[in-house]
Design a protein around this motif. Structure first.
Motif, PDB file in Angstrom:
ATOM      1  N   PHE A 117      -5.178   3.122  39.964  1.00 35.16           N
ATOM      2  CA  PHE A 117      -4.143   4.004  40.504  1.00 35.16           C
ATOM      3  C   PHE A 117      -2.920   3.190  40.951  1.00 35.16           C
ATOM      4  O   PHE A 117      -1.783   3.508  40.604  1.00 35.16           O
ATOM      5  CB  PHE A 117      -4.714   4.801  41.675  1.00 35.16           C
ATOM      6  N   PHE A 166      -1.022   1.815  38.091  1.00 31.05           N
ATOM      7  CA  PHE A 166      -0.182   2.850  37.488  1.00 31.05           C
ATOM      8  C   PHE A 166       1.111   3.024  38.289  1.00 31.05           C
ATOM      9  O   PHE A 166       2.210   3.045  37.736  1.00 31.05           O
ATOM     10  CB  PHE A 166      -0.962   4.172  37.430  1.00 31.05           C
ATOM     11  N   ILE A 167       0.970   3.119  39.620  1.00 27.80           N
ATOM     12  CA  ILE A 167       2.149   3.300  40.468  1.00 27.80           C
ATOM     13  C   ILE A 167       3.099   2.106  40.304  1.00 27.80           C
ATOM     14  O   ILE A 167       4.312   2.281  40.152  1.00 27.80           O
ATOM     15  CB  ILE A 167       1.725   3.452  41.949  1.00 27.80           C
ATOM     16  N   ALA A 168       2.534   0.905  40.288  1.00 33.69           N
ATOM     17  CA  ALA A 168       3.372  -0.294  40.172  1.00 33.69           C
ATOM     18  C   ALA A 168       4.114  -0.289  38.838  1.00 33.69           C
ATOM     19  O   ALA A 168       5.300  -0.613  38.771  1.00 33.69           O
ATOM     20  CB  ALA A 168       2.518  -1.547  40.309  1.00 33.69           C
ATOM     21  N   ALA A 169       3.414   0.118  37.783  1.00 31.53           N
ATOM     22  CA  ALA A 169       4.047   0.132  36.465  1.00 31.53           C
ATOM     23  C   ALA A 169       5.181   1.153  36.427  1.00 31.53           C
ATOM     24  O   ALA A 169       6.276   0.872  35.951  1.00 31.53           O
ATOM     25  CB  ALA A 169       3.016   0.455  35.395  1.00 31.53           C
ATOM     26  N   ILE A 170       4.918   2.325  36.956  1.00 33.44           N
ATOM     27  CA  ILE A 170       5.933   3.381  36.883  1.00 33.44           C
ATOM     28  C   ILE A 170       7.104   3.064  37.824  1.00 33.44           C
ATOM     29  O   ILE A 170       8.210   3.542  37.634  1.00 33.44           O
ATOM     30  CB  ILE A 170       5.296   4.758  37.197  1.00 33.44           C
ATOM     31  N   ARG A 171       6.836   2.230  38.831  1.00 34.92           N
ATOM     32  CA  ARG A 171       7.913   1.778  39.712  1.00 34.92           C
ATOM     33  C   ARG A 171       8.680   0.608  39.091  1.00 34.92           C
ATOM     34  O   ARG A 171       9.540   0.017  39.734  1.00 34.92           O
ATOM     35  CB  ARG A 171       7.346   1.350  41.072  1.00 34.92           C
ATOM     36  N   GLY A 172       8.289   0.227  37.892  1.00 34.62           N
ATOM     37  CA  GLY A 172       9.080  -0.751  37.160  1.00 34.62           C
ATOM     38  C   GLY A 172       8.616  -2.191  37.266  1.00 34.62           C
ATOM     39  O   GLY A 172       9.342  -3.104  36.888  1.00 34.62           O
ATOM     40  N   PHE A 173       7.409  -2.427  37.767  1.00 31.11           N
ATOM     41  CA  PHE A 173       6.928  -3.811  37.860  1.00 31.11           C
ATOM     42  C   PHE A 173       6.033  -4.150  36.679  1.00 31.11           C
ATOM     43  O   PHE A 173       5.310  -3.305  36.171  1.00 31.11           O
ATOM     44  CB  PHE A 173       6.165  -4.026  39.172  1.00 31.11           C
ATOM     45  N   GLN A 220       0.317   3.635  47.955  1.00 31.69           N
ATOM     46  CA  GLN A 220       1.183   4.099  46.871  1.00 31.69           C
ATOM     47  C   GLN A 220       2.632   4.213  47.345  1.00 31.69           C
ATOM     48  O   GLN A 220       3.580   3.927  46.607  1.00 31.69           O
ATOM     49  CB  GLN A 220       0.565   5.415  46.383  1.00 31.69           C
TER      50      GLN A 220
END
Lengths: 319, 244
Positions: free
Chosen positions: A94, A97-104, A145
């Motif tokens: 989870f 996923f949040i980190a990826a969608i936040r651009g990392f 998150q």
């Protein structure tokens, strides 16, 4: 960093949020108080871009939430009410996923996730599915998150809901720690939380903004602010009461229920001024048989009730 | 693109961490096989083709695809994660596309796993593999159209059962609209243009021509525009719900 102007939300004929204007700057922790159904969550949903305002505007870090929703969303960390997260994922996947969608990406992503996991002490449950976690862990996953990308603006809707006292303490410390370089809004109906973390308090009821004050000033509005509790042997009540009531700065003295052979008086000051030094001076001078003095700070509960009830007239407030 | 990919990957991983993917694929394979062999008379036909197999796809998709689509938005709304998803820095279009592509990719996997049928027919005879390939493609796009309809309807409710039933009903209308039974209802009073329009909306007619091995531009445009329309409707529905 957050600026609301006449923000209004109507659901059909119901006005959930009614023309709220306020601004929150860096370093502030704004406590958002109000009875259930007052419009706290609706306001946060509008600022976070989940709901569109009926009228008025919300501006975050210079971007309007309706015109540039993605820019606003990338600057906000938002913990929705009850901290929803994908139950069939593990905290690890989870947060990835949040980190990826936040651009990392890559190392930075791994570093952010690891850092957040450590901050919220999620290490031991990283591999379990979120559905199987205890309430305390679940809500900390929600918080994780929200803070993962170190946002400039943080909005937390009842962040300590469902936590035990130790976890609450932990989360409050975390909020205080982050407060220095962020603008934070915390909605809650736990009043002790406001005293513990907030630098400013806003009370809303029925969608309207009622007060905007510091917690200390709010406390000062309490009827019992600076009142002094005096405990003595039951036999000594009358002379003590008479002596104290004679003081100029004392508004009145109430006799409270005592314990067996003890009696208690509550001394109310005039205009909420501190009177404990005067009283203790009197006690010493007259050698009164007093056992204990206790200064009351007043209670936010009481102030909260006074303010929200007044706004509702005689009506019941549990809409 | 990046956001669409991330959302799609999260969605797909959700299928495989729960029994959903397994159950769906097993049932799908069992049913496509059963229909082809028992109802379609795969062997009795005595022909080296997969018509008996593809013929039943519209009818299977009618309830299997809405079962995948029903959860796409309704579940997020029910569990409240929609509030999380829509407050992440992604646009509504990206979220809609990510979810749709995940579900579509998944049905693609299910279709690919029917490859033993293709091997069987190649062992038994010399089929026209070009026709089979276009049929697979047609079936895949038809599934996409069903999915787009289902996804849009799923965004209207937080109740997955309602999403499933309504989506099946709408898909049924789209499937049936080409049959004489339906068209006869309109014949006699409706103008020819309308009847043609209704008939041209039919999944069956377009799918049928694709499974004959003919890739007509008309059919391609039909499925692609149907998907595009329903995804656009999906975005609109999600946006409208925001205005609450």
């Amino acid at each position: 960093m957050i600026r609301l102007r006449e923000l209004t939300k109507k659901f059909g004929s119901l006005t959930a949020v009614d023309g709220i204007s306020l601004s929150v700057g860096r370093g502030e922790v704004l406590g958002f108080l109000g009875p259930n159904g007052a419009g706290k969550s609706t306001t946060m949903k509008m600022v976070s871009g989940f709901l569109a305002p009926t009228s008025g505007s919300a501006n975050v870090c210079g971007h309007d939430v309706v015109e540039e929703p993605v820019k606003v969303k990338s600057r906000i960390g938002y913990l929705p009410e009850r901290g929803p997260s994908y139950g069939d994922m593990t905290p690890q996947s989870f947060l990835n996923f949040i980190a990826a969608i936040r651009g990392f990406d890559g190392n930075e992503k791994a570093r952010r996730v690891a850092q957040t996991v450590e901050r919220l002490a999620l290490g031991e449950v990283l591999g379990q599915t979120i559905d199987t976690l205890s309430k305390g862990f679940k809500s900390r996953v929600g918080l994780a998150q929200a803070i993962l990308h170190d946002p400039e603006v943080l909005m937390l809707d009842e962040p300590t809901d469902g936590l035990d006292p130790n976890q609450k303490h932990h989360v409050r410390n975390l909020i205080r720690e982050m407060a220095r370089d962020k603008a934070i809004i915390v909605s809650t109906h736990i009043l002790e939380e406001v005293e513990a973390v907030c630098t400013r308090v806003i009370i809303i009821a029925r969608g309207r903004l009622l007060t905007d004050d510091t917690p200390e000033e709010l406390l000062a509005r309490s009827r019992h602010h600076n009142a002094v509790l005096v405990t003595m042997d039951a036999s000594a009540v009358e002379p003590v009461q008479k002596e104290i009531a004679a003081l100029n700065s004392v508004e009145g003295v109430d006799i409270l229920d005592g314990l067996e052979d003890r009696a208690r008086l509550r001394v109310m000051p005039k205009h909420g001024r501190p009177i404990v030094i005067e009283i203790s001076g009197l006690i010493r001078a007259k050698n009164l048989p007093v056992r204990e003095l206790h200064v009351e700070k007043g209670s936010l509960d009481e102030v909260f009730r006074d303010i929200t009830r007044a706004s509702e007239g005689m009506g019941e407030g549990d809409a | 693109m990046r956001n669409i990919r991330i959302i799609a990957l999260r969605e797909i991983s959700g299928y495989f961490t729960t029994p959903l993917a397994f159950v769906f694929i097993v049932i799908f394979l069992a049913l496509t096989g059963a229909f082809a062999f028992y109802v379609g008379g795969f062997f009795e036909r005595g022909q080296a083709d997969l018509r008996a197999f593809f013929e039943f796809h519209p009818w299977l998709f009618l309830f299997l695809v809405p079962a995948i689509a029903m959860r796409l938005w309704a579940e997020e709304r029910k569990t409240g994660t929609i509030e999380l998803l829509l407050t992440l820095p992604v646009s509504t279009t990206e979220a809609v596309l990510g979810k749709f592509l995940a579900a579509w990719g998944f049905t693609g996997v299910a279709l690919v796993l029917t490859f033993p049928m293709w091997i069987t027919v190649n062992v038994l005879g010399t089929p026209d593999n070009g026709v089979i390939a276009t049929s697979y493609l047609g079936s895949f796009f038809m599934a996409g159209a069903f999915l787009a309809i289902g996804a849009c309807i799923s965004a209207l409710t937080k109740n997955q059962v309602i999403a499933f039933i309504v989506a099946s009903a709408v898909c049924f209308l789209f499937t049936m609209s080409g049959l004489e039974m339906v068209l006869n209802f309109f014949r006699g009073w409706a103008p020819e243009v309308l009847i043609d329009a209704i008939a041209s909306m039919s999944f069956l007619i377009h799918f049928d021509s694709v499974t004959k091995g003919v890739i007509d531009l008309k059919d391609a445009v039909y499925f692609v525009s149907l998907i595009a329309f329903w995804l656009f409707a999906n975005v609109t529905v999600v946006e409208l719900k925001k205005a609450g």
